[in-house]
Structures are given as C-alpha cells and as structure tokens.
Design an enzyme around this catalytic site. Structure first.
Site, PDB file in Angstrom:
ATOM      1  N   ASN A  18       0.842  -1.210   0.000  1.00  0.00           N
ATOM      2  CA  ASN A  18       0.000   0.000   0.000  1.00  0.00           C
ATOM      3  C   ASN A  18       0.870   1.251   0.000  1.00  0.00           C
ATOM      4  O   ASN A  18       0.584   2.214  -0.723  1.00  0.00           O
ATOM      5  CB  ASN A  18      -0.959   0.005   1.192  1.00  0.00           C
ATOM      6  CG  ASN A  18      -2.195  -0.815   0.900  1.00  0.00           C
ATOM      7  OD1 ASN A  18      -3.058  -0.401   0.139  1.00  0.00           O
ATOM      8  ND2 ASN A  18      -2.261  -2.004   1.487  1.00  0.00           N
ATOM      9  N   ILE A  98      -1.945   2.718  18.008  1.00  0.00           N
ATOM     10  CA  ILE A  98      -1.385   4.071  18.061  1.00  0.00           C
ATOM     11  C   ILE A  98      -1.718   4.672  19.429  1.00  0.00           C
ATOM     12  O   ILE A  98      -2.873   4.651  19.871  1.00  0.00           O
ATOM     13  CB  ILE A  98      -1.984   4.941  16.928  1.00  0.00           C
ATOM     14  CG1 ILE A  98      -1.647   4.340  15.552  1.00  0.00           C
ATOM     15  CG2 ILE A  98      -1.492   6.381  17.010  1.00  0.00           C
ATOM     16  CD1 ILE A  98      -0.160   4.317  15.209  1.00  0.00           C
ATOM     17  N   HIS A 114      -8.449  -0.844   6.086  1.00  0.00           N
ATOM     18  CA  HIS A 114      -8.857  -2.136   6.650  1.00  0.00           C
ATOM     19  C   HIS A 114      -9.381  -2.999   5.500  1.00  0.00           C
ATOM     20  O   HIS A 114     -10.193  -2.531   4.697  1.00  0.00           O
ATOM     21  CB  HIS A 114      -9.950  -1.910   7.705  1.00  0.00           C
ATOM     22  CG  HIS A 114     -10.343  -3.169   8.402  1.00  0.00           C
ATOM     23  ND1 HIS A 114      -9.556  -3.759   9.375  1.00  0.00           N
ATOM     24  CD2 HIS A 114     -11.414  -3.980   8.240  1.00  0.00           C
ATOM     25  CE1 HIS A 114     -10.141  -4.868   9.788  1.00  0.00           C
ATOM     26  NE2 HIS A 114     -11.271  -5.020   9.111  1.00  0.00           N
ATOM     27  N   GLU A 184      -7.398  -2.122  -2.681  1.00  0.00           N
ATOM     28  CA  GLU A 184      -6.733  -1.254  -1.689  1.00  0.00           C
ATOM     29  C   GLU A 184      -5.759  -0.314  -2.392  1.00  0.00           C
ATOM     30  O   GLU A 184      -5.652   0.864  -2.046  1.00  0.00           O
ATOM     31  CB  GLU A 184      -5.950  -2.100  -0.676  1.00  0.00           C
ATOM     32  CG  GLU A 184      -6.818  -2.904   0.258  1.00  0.00           C
ATOM     33  CD  GLU A 184      -5.984  -3.656   1.290  1.00  0.00           C
ATOM     34  OE1 GLU A 184      -5.025  -3.089   1.820  1.00  0.00           O
ATOM     35  OE2 GLU A 184      -6.300  -4.834   1.559  1.00  0.00           O
TER      36      GLU A 184
END
Ligand code: GRF
Length: 211
Positions: A18, A98, A114, A184
């Site tokens: 990605n 995070i 996701h 994606e």
C-alpha cells in the site's frame, strides 16, 4: 485554494505494497500537494523500510521494547514526527496500536486501511488473514476495503471511502486477500488525493467529500 501540503509519515509493519501504491501515485503526479517524508516501522524486516530506503525516504525502526514505557515510546515518536514536520499519518499495515498521545496530537489527520467493509469484520484481533477467514466463515457475499480516520477505538473512526468486491463461494482466504489488495491499491491513493486537495470535510463523525 489548496490546503497546506500533506507531509506524510507512513507507519507500516510488513510488505509495504500500500505504501508503494501511494508513493507511486505521488511520483506519477496522480496525487499532488503531498509528500511522504518519513516511514516508521516496528519490524526490522518490513519490506516497507526497504522500499523507503530505495526511494531516498527516511526509514526508521521504532520498537516499543527500546523504551521504558508506552508513554516514553509515544513521546519519542511524537518528537520524530515533529522533527520531520509531519502533518498527516497514514497507517498501511501497521500492527501496533497508536498511542492516545499521538491520536490526540494528530486528531482527524490519521487514516488507516482495513481489508473489509467496516463496521463489519473489524475491531481488535481482526487483521491479516483473520479478516478474510471471518468473511468466508460468515458466507458474506461481499467484502472490500475501507479507509477510515483513526480514533482511540480499533477500526471505529469515521469512514472516508469504501469499495466492495464480490465473494464467491469458492474463494479461499488467499484469493480473497489478493482481490481486496488490488482495490486497496486504488482506494488508498484516492483517499490521500482527496485529503491533499482539501476535499474531505468532517462534521462530527460524518465525512463529506466535496466536489
Ligand atoms: C493490507 O491488507 C491492509 O489492508 C492491512 O494490512 C495489509 C498491508 O499490506 N491493514 P501491505 O503491507 O500494504 O502490502
């Protein structure tokens, strides 16, 4: 008028496909007004670090175990982000939570991808092949990819973009993962382009994409 240039830190734990798709969209001018200034990983073997280095992008390994506490780790990350003037964080297959300090400092400026259609098949423990396994076990006729803003709860932040794929009865986990990964790679650059053009408007939890 364009907003300030996005100075992006990509957080990635693995392969980095990605990240590569986003980098490619920037390098070919599909995304303007954005730069990846830093890649951070918790995994020394992450492909994302190699891709970053071969493109001259600073690539840092940052691991929780090198710090005395969660807070010290979060503070160190914040200092690094600040030193590269980061104003936008892209999570691309980052497998660590995070810290709240980072979320509050970058509120509404952190996005995640996701590999399913949230709010279904998300939440703690739903990552990697486990997501596709759950989709297949549920006999869901569709799945897809979701880009969402990151808040304190796993996979619960406002949804920015989604795209679906059909799940056929003979799809395997690997086949479904592959099908979704290819969307994606379109969806993530598209979402970042919209942010870079200042076209994402957030009202509470509601995202509007401006024309
Ligand atoms: C992707 O499937 C993404 O949806 C998930 O982790 C995977 C990362 O793949 N969050 P890559 O490292 O970008 O190739």
């Amino acid at each position: 008028m364009l907003p300030d240039e996005l100075k992006i830190a990509v957080f990635a734990s693995g392969r980095g496909s990605n990240f590569e798709a986003i980098l490619n969209a920037i390098q070919t001018g599909k995304i303007r007004n954005a730069r990846i200034v830093l890649v951070i990983s918790n995994n020394a073997e992450a492909g994302a670090l190699t891709v970053a280095r071969s493109n001259g992008i600073p690539a840092l390994l940052k691991q929780r175990n090198d710090f005395s506490s969660e807070k010290a780790f979060a503070e160190a990350l914040l200092r690094v982000l600040e030193s590269y003037s980061v104003n936008f964080i892209v999570l691309a297959g980052y497998l660590k939570k995070i810290a709240p300090e980072i979320i509050s400092r970058f509120r509404d400026h952190i996005i995640n991808i996701h590999p399913a259609l949230l709010p279904a098949f998300g939440g703690k423990g739903m990552y990697g092949h486990l997501v596709h396994q759950a989709v297949i076990a549920a006999r869901s006729p569709i799945s897809g990819a979701t880009i969402h803003l990151v808040d304190e709860e796993y996979d619960k932040g406002p949804i920015v973009l989604q795209k679906s794929v059909k799940v056929s009865p003979d799809d395997t986990e690997e086949g479904l993962a592959e099908k979704i990964l290819s969307i994606e790679h379109e969806l993530y650059p598209e979402a970042i382009r919209l942010f870079a053009e200042g076209r994402i408007h957030l009202d509470g939890r509601h995202v509007t994409i401006m024309k």
